[in-house]
Write a protein that holds these residues in place. Structure first.
Motif, PDB file in Angstrom:
ATOM      1  N   ARG A 362      51.727  17.427  27.112  1.00 43.68           N
ATOM      2  CA  ARG A 362      52.530  15.703  26.815  1.00 43.68           C
ATOM      3  C   ARG A 362      53.724  16.752  28.350  1.00 43.68           C
ATOM      4  NH1 ARG A 362      55.548  11.488  25.465  1.00 43.68           N
ATOM      5  NH2 ARG A 362      55.036  10.242  26.797  1.00 43.68           N
ATOM      6  N   ILE A 363      54.635  17.414  27.462  1.00 39.87           N
ATOM      7  CA  ILE A 363      55.788  17.954  28.502  1.00 39.87           C
ATOM      8  C   ILE A 363      55.699  18.557  29.173  1.00 39.87           C
ATOM      9  CG2 ILE A 363      57.709  19.467  27.818  1.00 39.87           C
ATOM     10  CD1 ILE A 363      57.963  18.370  25.244  1.00 39.87           C
ATOM     11  N   ALA A 364      54.600  19.345  29.584  1.00 42.94           N
ATOM     12  CA  ALA A 364      54.785  20.119  31.154  1.00 42.94           C
ATOM     13  C   ALA A 364      53.872  19.371  32.207  1.00 42.94           C
ATOM     14  CB  ALA A 364      53.419  21.252  30.329  1.00 42.94           C
ATOM     15  N   ARG A 365      53.150  17.892  31.738  1.00 43.15           N
ATOM     16  CA  ARG A 365      52.102  17.190  32.325  1.00 43.15           C
ATOM     17  C   ARG A 365      54.200  16.548  32.999  1.00 43.15           C
ATOM     18  NH1 ARG A 365      48.713  16.141  28.559  1.00 43.15           N
ATOM     19  NH2 ARG A 365      49.208  14.454  27.802  1.00 43.15           N
ATOM     20  N   ILE A 366      54.575  15.831  31.521  1.00 39.47           N
ATOM     21  CA  ILE A 366      55.692  15.141  32.730  1.00 39.47           C
ATOM     22  C   ILE A 366      56.418  15.733  33.876  1.00 39.47           C
ATOM     23  CG2 ILE A 366      57.622  13.516  31.508  1.00 39.47           C
ATOM     24  CD1 ILE A 366      56.448  13.172  29.197  1.00 39.47           C
ATOM     25  N   ALA A 367      56.665  16.901  33.176  1.00 42.79           N
ATOM     26  CA  ALA A 367      57.260  18.059  33.980  1.00 42.79           C
ATOM     27  C   ALA A 367      57.377  18.360  35.489  1.00 42.79           C
ATOM     28  CB  ALA A 367      58.173  19.837  33.328  1.00 42.79           C
ATOM     29  N   ALA A 368      55.974  18.061  35.893  1.00 46.01           N
ATOM     30  CA  ALA A 368      55.264  18.619  36.202  1.00 46.01           C
ATOM     31  C   ALA A 368      55.951  16.962  37.205  1.00 46.01           C
ATOM     32  CB  ALA A 368      53.799  18.497  36.658  1.00 46.01           C
ATOM     33  N   PHE A 509      46.203  15.944  34.503  1.00 45.22           N
ATOM     34  CA  PHE A 509      45.254  15.321  33.400  1.00 45.22           C
ATOM     35  C   PHE A 509      44.406  16.381  33.871  1.00 45.22           C
ATOM     36  CE2 PHE A 509      47.733  11.611  32.523  1.00 45.22           C
ATOM     37  CZ  PHE A 509      47.940  11.888  31.226  1.00 45.22           C
ATOM     38  N   GLY A 510      43.960  17.105  34.978  1.00 47.75           N
ATOM     39  CA  GLY A 510      42.825  17.697  35.818  1.00 47.75           C
ATOM     40  C   GLY A 510      41.688  17.308  35.860  1.00 47.75           C
ATOM     41  N   LEU A 511      42.600  15.474  36.197  1.00 47.40           N
ATOM     42  CA  LEU A 511      41.338  15.106  36.901  1.00 47.40           C
ATOM     43  C   LEU A 511      41.197  15.124  38.851  1.00 47.40           C
ATOM     44  CD1 LEU A 511      41.919  11.800  35.060  1.00 47.40           C
ATOM     45  CD2 LEU A 511      39.806  13.450  34.950  1.00 47.40           C
ATOM     46  N   PRO A 512      40.784  15.180  39.169  1.00 50.95           N
ATOM     47  CA  PRO A 512      40.377  15.111  40.532  1.00 50.95           C
ATOM     48  C   PRO A 512      40.970  14.066  41.169  1.00 50.95           C
ATOM     49  CG  PRO A 512      38.507  15.338  40.152  1.00 50.95           C
ATOM     50  CD  PRO A 512      39.145  15.418  38.651  1.00 50.95           C
ATOM     51  N   LEU A 513      41.487  13.802  42.983  1.00 59.16           N
ATOM     52  CA  LEU A 513      41.604  12.847  43.298  1.00 59.16           C
ATOM     53  C   LEU A 513      40.532  12.527  43.754  1.00 59.16           C
ATOM     54  CD1 LEU A 513      44.878  13.671  45.108  1.00 59.16           C
ATOM     55  CD2 LEU A 513      44.697  11.950  42.991  1.00 59.16           C
ATOM     56  N   ALA A 514      39.928  10.860  44.177  1.00 60.33           N
ATOM     57  CA  ALA A 514      39.048  10.648  45.351  1.00 60.33           C
ATOM     58  C   ALA A 514      39.489  10.965  46.879  1.00 60.33           C
ATOM     59  CB  ALA A 514      38.912   9.264  45.096  1.00 60.33           C
ATOM     60  N   SER A 515      40.792  11.308  46.997  1.00 61.19           N
ATOM     61  CA  SER A 515      40.983  11.664  48.762  1.00 61.19           C
ATOM     62  C   SER A 515      41.858  12.807  48.202  1.00 61.19           C
ATOM     63  CB  SER A 515      41.899  10.400  49.172  1.00 61.19           C
ATOM     64  OG  SER A 515      42.372  10.989  50.084  1.00 61.19           O
TER      65      SER A 515
END
Length: 702
Positions: A362-368, A509-515
């Motif tokens: 979670r910390i890695a995600r928040i930092a990014a 979260f490793g999820l792609p964007l639709a665009s």
């Protein structure tokens, strides 16, 4: 009329339960008496650690006789139907009345209940209340079946009037009601006979019991402040602790002690928290140094040695507690000065959520995310990322392990001890904020970036795994997180679209964007869409608390740009202010009249009258004046809206009130001349278009 006094005397009632218990005792007894047909003038409930008390004034002495008439089945109905009616009414067949009607004879039950004496009703209601009292936790004792929060020793229940005082008779598991109570456990333990509430309260005070919790709070506060002032210090306010301590003592006697010099280097919050949580001590601060240097404890007696023995014992226990805190502090400082690597590595084994990884993940995600958000709030991206990586390190510290409520705050101290930039230290302290509606909003740009990233990560993550709030259930405090984002955005004037912020979080979260466009409205999971609706719901609650009407919010939500919360609130505040002026409601009526006529005509004619009105077809001064007014308003509103100057736009719109009123007074829109009629309908379209450019006025009430 009589006065009723009830006291339920027991072993010590936990302080946290006393307020609710007072309220429950009052509501259960008074509701029961009223339902039984008695009336009363006023009621008041009180509590001390050993008693719950209820005083009712102006109680009627008898319940009112009642006569109830119930219609039953036909006299020729099946026996089962008649038997059921008899069971419901408690009567026999020969007690029913037969009355002729169009269908034959119908059975009627007339149930008369005579008035009953108050003591009989009080005894029934009191027994039912005691046996069903909703304590969070209760216990049995001895051989009886009665349950109470702690063993119940006596029940005082008396009715008093001008003729004297009578005991209301009741026996519960061997306990008989009486007209006696007991004073202070040590200072006046003997039984006391009372005749009324005033007599009861006065004798208790002489027996070293202050009945009213508010009076005990006031005495504690005044005594503690006086002691602090006399020692050249000031009392640290703590309303929650004050209420708790008032529930622990019947005869409060504040005493002041000093903290050993060996512990004064501890952060003041550590001293205050340790003393509050473990000892129920109030902190006193040296106004010159800002340090916590003393404490106030509250005894439940009048010590013969002016409290010397009590203070000596308290200080011995306090020293042991603070020795632990000092040990934690010194060990934590060692880890902090080494770069906090030990704590950060430890967070790899701490699960945040089984579907969202560890605290380290979670910390890695928040930092990014903080790095991405930083430019939007004027923060340095490198500092924001650094702060986010270290902000939660204190979760593995010994001090936060002992006092979880100090998380974040201790992170600030540890960041300073590690000689990190002040912005990093402040972000560690403030990134959880705001936690509630009254909590302050961080303003340092790095703190704002990390706080937004922290909350957006929570919201996006739980939306991605479909763990959304349902009804009143919100186990992950997502509503609070959304309100925190709203307050951070509004409090700092952040200009950012909610879907764009969410889309910056989604890839972590490793999820792609639709665009490929970060500013795309929605992700492939529609997280942006769903979260925007969630934010709008929380914003409605927030703005309603600020006094902005629900229909005003809806009128602004219907406009473009509603995903920019700062812009949305700016528009709503301007519209709310406009509607409070004299012109606002009147213009709204004129707009709605124009919109109604236009909508009906468009539906009838099958055409939208949006191709422009021509001044040459105007045949009255009022009509020509409206043309001029619309031109003037449009010239002012258009640039004002582009510059987001909603107040100026509303002011220009307000000037349409008089010409619109004059137009509808002098002009018939549906003229027999079809050319003039259509021209006027096109003129109404201009009214709708100009006013609707400010807000969707069709959604406003009135």
């Amino acid at each position: 009329m009589s006065d009723l006094l009830i006291e339920l005397f027991s072993e010590e009632i936990p302080a946290r339960m006393q307020l609710r218990a007072r309220e429950d005792l009052k509501s259960f007894i008074t509701n029961g008496l009223v339902e039984a047909g008695l009336t009363y003038a006023s009621a008041g409930a009180f509590s001390t650690p050993r008693r719950l008390t209820l005083s009712i004034e102006g109680l009627s002495q008898h319940s009112t006789p009642t006569r109830e008439e119930r219609k039953g089945p036909s006299a020729s109905a099946p026996a089962a139907a008649i038997d059921g009616f008899l069971r419901a009414t408690g009567l026999t067949l020969d007690q029913l009345e037969r009355r002729a009607d169009k269908k034959g004879e119908t059975l009627y039950a007339v149930i008369e209940k005579p008035g009953r004496a108050a003591p009989q009703i009080i005894a029934e209601v009191l027994e039912r209340t005691i046996r069903s009292f909703p304590w969070p936790k209760s216990m049995r004792w001895g051989t009886g079946s009665l349950r109470w929060v702690r063993p119940l020793h006596s029940i005082l229940c008396i009715l008093s009037d001008e003729g004297g005082t009578d005991i209301v008779p009741l026996t519960l598991d061997g306990l008989q009601t009486s007209n006696t109570t007991a004073g202070h456990r040590f200072l006046a333990p003997n039984r006391i006979c009372v005749t009324s509430f005033d007599d009861y309260a006065g004798k208790l005070k002489r027996a070293h019991v202050v009945l009213d919790s508010a009076e005990r709070e006031a005495a504690i506060l005044q005594g503690a402040q006086n002691l602090a002032f006399a020692a050249g210090m000031e009392l640290v306010a703590d309303d929650k602790l004050l209420t708790e301590v008032a529930g622990l003592v019947e005869w409060p006697v504040p005493l002041m002690g000093r903290i050993d010099d060996a512990f004064l280097a501890l952060p003041p919050e550590v001293l205050q928290t340790s003393m509050r949580e473990h000892q129920k001590f109030f902190s006193t601060r040296n106004p010159k140094t800002g340090r916590i240097e003393g404490f106030v404890t509250v005894a439940n007696t009048e010590p013969a040695d002016h409290g010397a023995t009590i203070l000596a014992g308290n200080q011995k226990v306090l020293s042991a507690r603070l020795s632990d805190a000092k040990f934690f502090w010194e060990n934590d400082l060692r880890v902090a000065r080494a770069g906090m690597t030990e704590w950060l590595d430890g967070l790899k084994s701490v699960t945040f959520h089984n579907k969202l990884g560890s605290q380290s993940d979670r910390i890695a995600r928040i930092a990014a995310l903080a790095r991405e958000i930083a430019p939007l709030v004027g923060a340095d991206a490198d500092l924001a990322e650094q702060a986010a990586r270290l902000a939660k390190a204190d979760l593995r510290s010994a001090m936060v392990g002992e006092f979880p409520e100090l998380q974040g705050l201790m992170g600030m101290y540890y960041a300073r001890a590690a000689n990190l930039p002040e912005a990093v230290a402040l972000a560690a302290r403030d990134h959880y904020s705001p936690l509630g509606p009254t909590d302050s909003v961080p303003t340092d740009p790095v703190s704002v970036a990390v706080a937004l990233a922290d909350k957006l990560d929570t919201l996006t993550g739980f939306w991605a795994i479909d763990e959304k709030p349902t009804g009143s259930k919100d186990p992950f405090a997502l509503r609070r997180a959304a309100l925190g984002v709203i307050r951070l955005i509004l409090g700092n004037g952040v200009r950012a679209r909610i879907p764009a912020l969410v889309n910056k979080s989604v890839p972590t979260f490793g999820l792609p964007l639709a665009s490929n466009d970060d500013d795309a409205d929605f992700t492939n999971l529609d997280i942006g869409l769903n979260l925007l609706a969630f934010f709008h719901d929380r914003l409605k609650v927030f703005l309603k608390d600020q006094g902005i009407r629900h229909d005003v919010i809806d009128a602004c939500l219907a406009m473009p740009g509603n995903d920019d919360l700062t812009l949305l609130v700016k528009r709503a505040e301007a519209l709310a202010a406009f509607l409070k002026t004299e012109d606002g409601p009147n213009l709204l009526q004129g707009f709605k009249r124009a919109n109604t006529i236009l909508t009906q005509a468009e539906a009838k004619d099958g055409v939208e009258y949006s191709f422009g009105a021509d001044l040459k077809f105007a045949d009255s001064d009022a009509e020509r004046a409206l043309f001029t007014a619309l031109d003037t308003a449009e010239a002012a509103i258009t640039p004002a809206m582009k510059s987001e100057d909603f107040a100026t736009a509303m002011e220009a719109m307000a000037k349409l009130r008089a010409p619109i009123d004059a137009f509808f007074t002098a002009v018939q829109v549906n003229s027999e001349n079809e050319i003039i009629r259509r021209n006027r309908l096109n003129l109404l379209h201009r009214i709708r278009a100009i006013c609707s450019g400010v807000a969707d006025l069709t959604k406003l009430d009135g």
